[in-house]
Design a protein around this motif. Structure first.
Motif, PDB file in Angstrom:
ATOM      1  N   THR A  54     -12.402  -3.508  -1.914  1.00 11.85           N
ATOM      2  CA  THR A  54     -11.164  -3.117  -2.086  1.00 11.85           C
ATOM      3  C   THR A  54     -10.787  -3.255  -3.397  1.00 11.85           C
ATOM      4  O   THR A  54     -10.845  -4.290  -4.267  1.00 11.85           O
ATOM      5  CB  THR A  54     -10.366  -4.600  -1.287  1.00 11.85           C
ATOM      6  N   GLN A  85      -1.609  -7.357  -3.421  1.00 10.26           N
ATOM      7  CA  GLN A  85      -2.967  -7.316  -2.325  1.00 10.26           C
ATOM      8  C   GLN A  85      -3.809  -8.241  -2.983  1.00 10.26           C
ATOM      9  O   GLN A  85      -4.356  -7.952  -3.833  1.00 10.26           O
ATOM     10  CB  GLN A  85      -3.460  -6.085  -1.867  1.00 10.26           C
ATOM     11  N   GLU A  99       0.696  -1.024   0.066  1.00  8.37           N
ATOM     12  CA  GLU A  99       0.134  -0.062   0.053  1.00  8.37           C
ATOM     13  C   GLU A  99       0.886   1.317  -0.054  1.00  8.37           C
ATOM     14  O   GLU A  99       0.426   2.274  -0.558  1.00  8.37           O
ATOM     15  CB  GLU A  99      -0.924  -0.110   1.211  1.00  8.37           C
ATOM     16  N   ASN A 131      -8.350  -7.603   2.021  1.00  8.36           N
ATOM     17  CA  ASN A 131      -8.097  -6.618   3.056  1.00  8.36           C
ATOM     18  C   ASN A 131      -9.208  -6.842   4.294  1.00  8.36           C
ATOM     19  O   ASN A 131     -10.308  -7.394   3.866  1.00  8.36           O
ATOM     20  CB  ASN A 131      -8.283  -5.260   2.443  1.00  8.36           C
ATOM     21  N   ASN A 179      -7.488   4.502   6.833  1.00 10.51           N
ATOM     22  CA  ASN A 179      -6.642   3.156   5.910  1.00 10.51           C
ATOM     23  C   ASN A 179      -7.443   3.365   4.511  1.00 10.51           C
ATOM     24  O   ASN A 179      -6.808   2.952   3.294  1.00 10.51           O
ATOM     25  CB  ASN A 179      -6.864   2.087   6.511  1.00 10.51           C
ATOM     26  N   LEU A 200      -5.307   5.665   0.051  1.00  8.72           N
ATOM     27  CA  LEU A 200      -5.052   5.408  -1.127  1.00  8.72           C
ATOM     28  C   LEU A 200      -5.853   6.138  -2.241  1.00  8.72           C
ATOM     29  O   LEU A 200      -6.017   5.704  -3.374  1.00  8.72           O
ATOM     30  CB  LEU A 200      -5.805   4.076  -1.144  1.00  8.72           C
TER      31      LEU A 200
END
Length: 446
Positions: free
Chosen positions: A147, A164, A35, A167, A113, A117
């Motif tokens: 996600t 990823q 991330e 999540n 969180n 992004l």
């Protein structure tokens, strides 16, 4: 000229050599490492690096109180070293304790969180006309339902790349604060994962590591509910350029049949599994609200070792959980050998405010520390036994930096050839108790 920061293999902030106006300091897990590359790109897109003095972004971890303390310490040092820089704090600790970081005079902005992004989040600074009292931009993480498969071209300073796949977490282990930092479980669509793997493999990464918070829950929220095993097989089938595919931590009780089949038959899937065991005692596992018992962990390791004899197991184990008696702790000591664990991550129990375990009867800190030290010693002894079993064997070693690399079983090895990112075939000649000594096959033949 400033330098970009990234997580070291041990999970603390460490320097890499890439010049940048945006420095990223990453603590914690492999998902955070992935991330951080997305964050760097989004912050650059927002124009953050063009501000006078540049910016330092902290991607924090909340798994223990010590992780939070280290982050706060690093933030204070960054302000002393960079008095004109904008300091932004994000990650799991910022999500779960935003007020604590917003109250720090050194901090200009706190992002959750989900917000970290997105490019527009980095414009929420006084420089962009935002009231400087509105420091915390942290939304309810449980409102996040999807996600996205963020695309990155590289993982700065790394010989391997992280992707990823998932999540969040739907489970509520009594010691764990992470669901409150990450939200409920949600999967990256399988096509997006495959596309990201193709992109990174095409950019020369020989090893791809799949990562997530509760990775074995992958797919439950996707159409058709594909499981992790199907994702692994699909990647290996559709991306032939991937030389090595590795899994980060998994929950053994959720391992599906296709995943086990892939472990048995796919040589490009690395023979290394890190297990979320947490304890070797059934009563403590129940009080942790885990979903497995000790015999299930032992049987899983035995069964997988039959499928893939070269498999290497690591595990997370917590020492000194509330109510843990001497006899209960001894069960955790014994499971190191009973599961044949090699790479042990030991966590002294750290009560996290807001979790049920924080309200349970606590052990004295000196007892917790003593038990953690004993577990670490047992892990170190197991690791040395593993090293001693490998001289004379042939190993494929991915070079991480000059003179050091990792075997397929994730064992550290020293050799005097190969560039970072290159896979070298070698014979193990010995070890020094910490790493293997290896000689490239070509050199031996000469």
């Amino acid at each position: 000229m400033s330098v970009a920061l990234s997580r070291s293999p041990d999970g603390d902030g460490s320097l890499s050599e890439a010049p940048s106006r945006i420095d990223v300091v990453t603590f914690g897990c492999r998902l955070n490492t992935y991330e951080s590359e997305v964050m760097r790109r989004e912050a650059e897109s927002a124009g953050l690096g063009a501000l006078g003095g540049g910016a330092v972004i902290f991607n924090t971890c909340a798994v223990t109180g010590e992780a939070v303390r280290q982050a706060r310490q690093a933030i204070r040092k960054a302000r002393r070293d960079n008095p004109r820089a904008r300091i932004i704090v994000t990650g799991c600790a910022a999500q779960t304790e935003p007020e604590k970081f917003a109250a720090m005079d050194e901090v200009d902005l706190v992002l959750g969180n989900e917000e970290k992004l997105k490019a527009h989040s980095y414009r929420a600074l006084p420089d962009f006309g935002v009231n400087d009292t509105e420091k915390a931009r942290v939304n309810d993480i449980f409102s996040v339902r999807e996600t996205a498969g963020h695309m990155v071209d590289a993982i700065e300073g790394r010989a391997r790349a992280f992707v990823q796949v998932q999540n969040g977490c739907d489970h509520r282990c009594t010691f764990c604060i992470i669901p409150y930092g990450r939200g409920n479980s949600r999967s990256v669509p399988m096509g997006a994962v495959v596309e990201q793997v193709k992109r990174l493999a095409g950019n020369g990464y020989a090893e791809i590591v799949l990562t997530g918070v509760d990775m074995t829950s992958f797919g439950a929220d996707l159409p058709g509910s594909p499981k992790l095993g199907r994702l692994v097989k699909t990647i290996l089938r559709q991306v032939p350029d991937v030389k090595r595919l590795r899994l980060s931590s998994i929950d053994s009780i959720e391992a599906d049949d296709e995943l086990l089949e892939a472990i048995a038959t796919e040589h490009r899937l690395m023979p290394h599994l890190h297990l979320s065991l947490q304890s070797g005692d059934d009563m403590i596992l129940k009080r942790m609200k885990r979903r497995h018992l000790r015999d299930q962990s032992i049987r899983f390791c035995e069964d997988v070792r039959k499928l893939r004899p070269a498999i290497v197991f690591g595990a997370d184990i917590i020492a000194g959980f509330p109510t843990e008696t001497d006899a209960m702790f001894e069960n955790s000591m014994k499971i190191v050998e009973e599961c044949g664990l090699t790479h042990l991550h030991v966590f002294p129990f750290s009560p996290r405010e807001g979790t049920p375990a924080a309200r349970m009867p606590q052990l004295r800190r000196e007892v917790v520390k003593q038990r953690a030290a004993r577990l670490r010693a047992a892990g170190e002894a197991a690791y040395r036994r593993h090293l001693s079993s490998l001289p004379g064997t042939r190993q494929s070693i991915l070079i991480e930096r000059d003179g050091l690399g990792r075997t397929e079983g994730f064992t550290l090895a020293a050799l005097d050839t190969g560039a970072p990112g290159e896979i070298v075939e070698a014979t193990i000649t010995g070890h020094d108790g910490i790493r293997l000594n290896a000689a490239p096959l070509a050199a031996r033949a000469a």
